[in-house]
Design a protein around this motif. Structure first.
Motif, mmCIF file in Angstrom:
data_model
loop_
_atom_site.group_PDB
_atom_site.id
_atom_site.type_symbol
_atom_site.label_atom_id
_atom_site.label_comp_id
_atom_site.label_asym_id
_atom_site.label_seq_id
_atom_site.Cartn_x
_atom_site.Cartn_y
_atom_site.Cartn_z
ATOM 1 N N TYR A 1 26.383 27.437 30.898
ATOM 2 C CA TYR A 1 26.412 28.998 30.847
ATOM 3 C C TYR A 1 27.972 29.146 31.328
ATOM 4 C CZ TYR A 1 21.547 28.855 30.845
ATOM 5 O OH TYR A 1 20.404 28.989 30.571
ATOM 6 N N THR A 2 28.532 29.997 30.324
ATOM 7 C CA THR A 2 30.174 30.192 30.588
ATOM 8 C C THR A 2 30.262 31.780 31.017
ATOM 9 O OG1 THR A 2 30.760 28.584 28.984
ATOM 10 C CG2 THR A 2 32.361 30.253 29.609
ATOM 11 N N LEU A 3 31.188 32.132 32.126
ATOM 12 C CA LEU A 3 31.500 33.109 32.410
ATOM 13 C C LEU A 3 32.864 33.514 31.754
ATOM 14 C CD1 LEU A 3 30.685 33.377 36.391
ATOM 15 C CD2 LEU A 3 29.104 33.760 34.123
ATOM 16 N N ILE A 4 33.034 34.520 31.090
ATOM 17 C CA ILE A 4 34.424 34.758 30.627
ATOM 18 C C ILE A 4 35.080 35.955 31.279
ATOM 19 C CG2 ILE A 4 35.711 35.282 28.391
ATOM 20 C CD1 ILE A 4 33.217 34.004 26.952
ATOM 21 N N PHE A 5 36.204 35.955 31.712
ATOM 22 C CA PHE A 5 37.059 37.002 31.988
ATOM 23 C C PHE A 5 38.220 37.369 31.122
ATOM 24 C CE2 PHE A 5 35.088 35.222 35.929
ATOM 25 C CZ PHE A 5 34.497 36.463 36.535
ATOM 26 N N ASP A 6 38.061 38.210 30.376
ATOM 27 C CA ASP A 6 39.103 38.486 29.116
ATOM 28 C C ASP A 6 40.003 39.847 29.488
ATOM 29 O OD1 ASP A 6 39.907 39.497 26.843
ATOM 30 O OD2 ASP A 6 38.243 38.801 25.737
ATOM 31 N N ASN A 7 41.224 39.376 29.550
ATOM 32 C CA ASN A 7 42.419 40.329 29.753
ATOM 33 C C ASN A 7 43.103 40.460 28.427
ATOM 34 O OD1 ASN A 7 43.685 42.085 31.125
ATOM 35 N ND2 ASN A 7 45.080 40.589 32.019
ATOM 36 N N THR A 8 42.489 40.159 27.473
ATOM 37 C CA THR A 8 43.370 40.151 26.008
ATOM 38 C C THR A 8 43.702 41.688 25.581
ATOM 39 O OG1 THR A 8 41.309 40.389 24.750
ATOM 40 C CG2 THR A 8 42.235 38.130 25.138
ATOM 41 N N PHE A 9 43.001 42.695 26.053
ATOM 42 C CA PHE A 9 43.360 43.970 25.925
ATOM 43 C C PHE A 9 44.575 44.515 26.337
ATOM 44 C CE2 PHE A 9 40.286 44.005 29.483
ATOM 45 C CZ PHE A 9 41.071 44.873 30.167
ATOM 46 N N SER A 10 45.017 43.950 27.444
ATOM 47 C CA SER A 10 46.171 44.289 28.452
ATOM 48 C C SER A 10 47.446 43.382 27.636
ATOM 49 C CB SER A 10 45.921 43.919 29.733
ATOM 50 O OG SER A 10 46.897 44.275 30.668
ATOM 51 N N ARG A 11 48.371 44.401 27.163
ATOM 52 C CA ARG A 11 49.354 43.588 26.583
ATOM 53 C C ARG A 11 50.666 43.331 27.689
ATOM 54 N NH1 ARG A 11 50.842 47.586 21.948
ATOM 55 N NH2 ARG A 11 53.010 46.318 21.824
ATOM 56 N N PHE A 12 50.423 44.119 28.703
ATOM 57 C CA PHE A 12 51.647 43.701 29.692
ATOM 58 C C PHE A 12 51.432 43.367 31.027
ATOM 59 C CE2 PHE A 12 53.136 47.041 26.478
ATOM 60 C CZ PHE A 12 54.110 46.239 25.967
ATOM 61 N N ILE A 13 50.180 43.717 31.343
ATOM 62 C CA ILE A 13 49.602 43.512 32.822
ATOM 63 C C ILE A 13 48.796 42.271 33.176
ATOM 64 C CG2 ILE A 13 48.398 44.738 34.964
ATOM 65 C CD1 ILE A 13 49.159 47.199 33.372
ATOM 66 N N SER A 14 49.117 41.270 34.068
ATOM 67 C CA SER A 14 48.354 40.111 34.351
ATOM 68 C C SER A 14 47.692 40.636 35.493
ATOM 69 C CB SER A 14 49.394 39.100 34.827
ATOM 70 O OG SER A 14 50.175 38.755 33.775
ATOM 71 N N LYS A 15 46.124 40.059 35.665
ATOM 72 C CA LYS A 15 45.565 40.383 36.434
ATOM 73 C C LYS A 15 44.937 39.339 37.707
ATOM 74 C CE LYS A 15 44.593 44.279 34.033
ATOM 75 N NZ LYS A 15 43.634 44.381 33.080
ATOM 76 N N ARG A 16 44.620 39.592 38.659
ATOM 77 C CA ARG A 16 44.108 38.635 39.594
ATOM 78 C C ARG A 16 42.463 38.846 39.891
ATOM 79 N NH1 ARG A 16 47.494 38.307 44.792
ATOM 80 N NH2 ARG A 16 46.524 40.106 44.988
ATOM 81 N N VAL A 17 41.684 38.033 39.516
ATOM 82 C CA VAL A 17 40.267 38.013 39.779
ATOM 83 C C VAL A 17 39.633 37.364 40.776
ATOM 84 C CG1 VAL A 17 37.947 37.794 38.682
ATOM 85 C CG2 VAL A 17 39.861 38.655 37.051
ATOM 86 N N PHE A 18 39.281 38.004 41.943
ATOM 87 C CA PHE A 18 38.696 37.448 42.968
ATOM 88 C C PHE A 18 37.099 37.226 42.650
ATOM 89 C CE2 PHE A 18 42.328 39.935 44.195
ATOM 90 C CZ PHE A 18 43.007 38.911 44.803
ATOM 91 N N TYR A 19 36.514 36.103 42.539
ATOM 92 C CA TYR A 19 35.098 35.799 42.379
ATOM 93 C C TYR A 19 34.416 34.813 43.474
ATOM 94 C CZ TYR A 19 36.263 31.275 40.480
ATOM 95 O OH TYR A 19 36.675 29.897 40.306
ATOM 96 N N HIS A 20 33.178 35.064 43.404
ATOM 97 C CA HIS A 20 32.336 34.277 44.354
ATOM 98 C C HIS A 20 31.012 33.938 43.362
ATOM 99 C CE1 HIS A 20 30.824 32.155 47.950
ATOM 100 N NE2 HIS A 20 29.884 32.986 47.848
ATOM 101 N N LEU A 21 30.518 32.955 43.632
ATOM 102 C CA LEU A 21 29.228 32.298 42.756
ATOM 103 C C LEU A 21 28.433 31.676 43.805
ATOM 104 C CD1 LEU A 21 31.066 30.509 39.682
ATOM 105 C CD2 LEU A 21 30.082 32.647 39.655
#
Length: 130
Positions: free
Chosen positions: A96-116
């Motif tokens: 089961y693969t969780l995908i965090f996708d930032n391909t729509f953002s051309r300039f801004i990197s993101k940080r994702v804080f997650y808990h499973l």
């Protein structure tokens, strides 16, 4: 790519993990599950701005990507404004693969804080019944 097993998730503890996702890229968290009936839950937030999220299922690593089953379609989440929570019940063993996708953002990197978390079903055996 950050592969995990159910056992590793059960040892997560209470703290959040962090992913750094560059602009125009995505990160995946494949979770290998062998036990049916488990519930996998997630909580995440992003900074700055939104992130897209999806969950796909793959029977095995050999399964071609075009045969993967999309469990949660790619959805843009305003996770910078409010925490996103979700869960799924494991009906088949596999990945089961969780995908965090930032391909729509051309300039801004993101940080994702997650808990499973992973919960096993409570099975009542009737042992406390007189």
């Amino acid at each position: 790519k950050l592969p995990l097993t159910v056992e590793e998730i059960t040892k997560f503890g209470e703290g959040n993990r962090e992913l750094f996702i560059k602009s125009s890229t995505y990160s995946v968290i494949p979770i290998t599950v062998t036990e049916i009936g488990l519930t996998i839950s997630w909580i995440f937030s992003s900074d700055p701005k939104s992130i897209s999220f999806s969950v796909v299922y793959q029977e095995s690593e050999d399964t071609p990507l075009d045969q993967c089953k999309v469990l949660i379609p790619m959805t843009r989440c305003n996770s910078h404004k409010e925490t996103v929570r979700g869960q799924m019940k494991v009906r088949n063993s596999g990945i089961y693969t969780l995908i965090f996708d930032n391909t729509f953002s051309r300039f801004i990197s993101k940080r994702v804080f997650y808990h499973l978390t992973v919960e096993r079903p409570v099975i009542y055996d009737g042992s406390d019944f007189p």
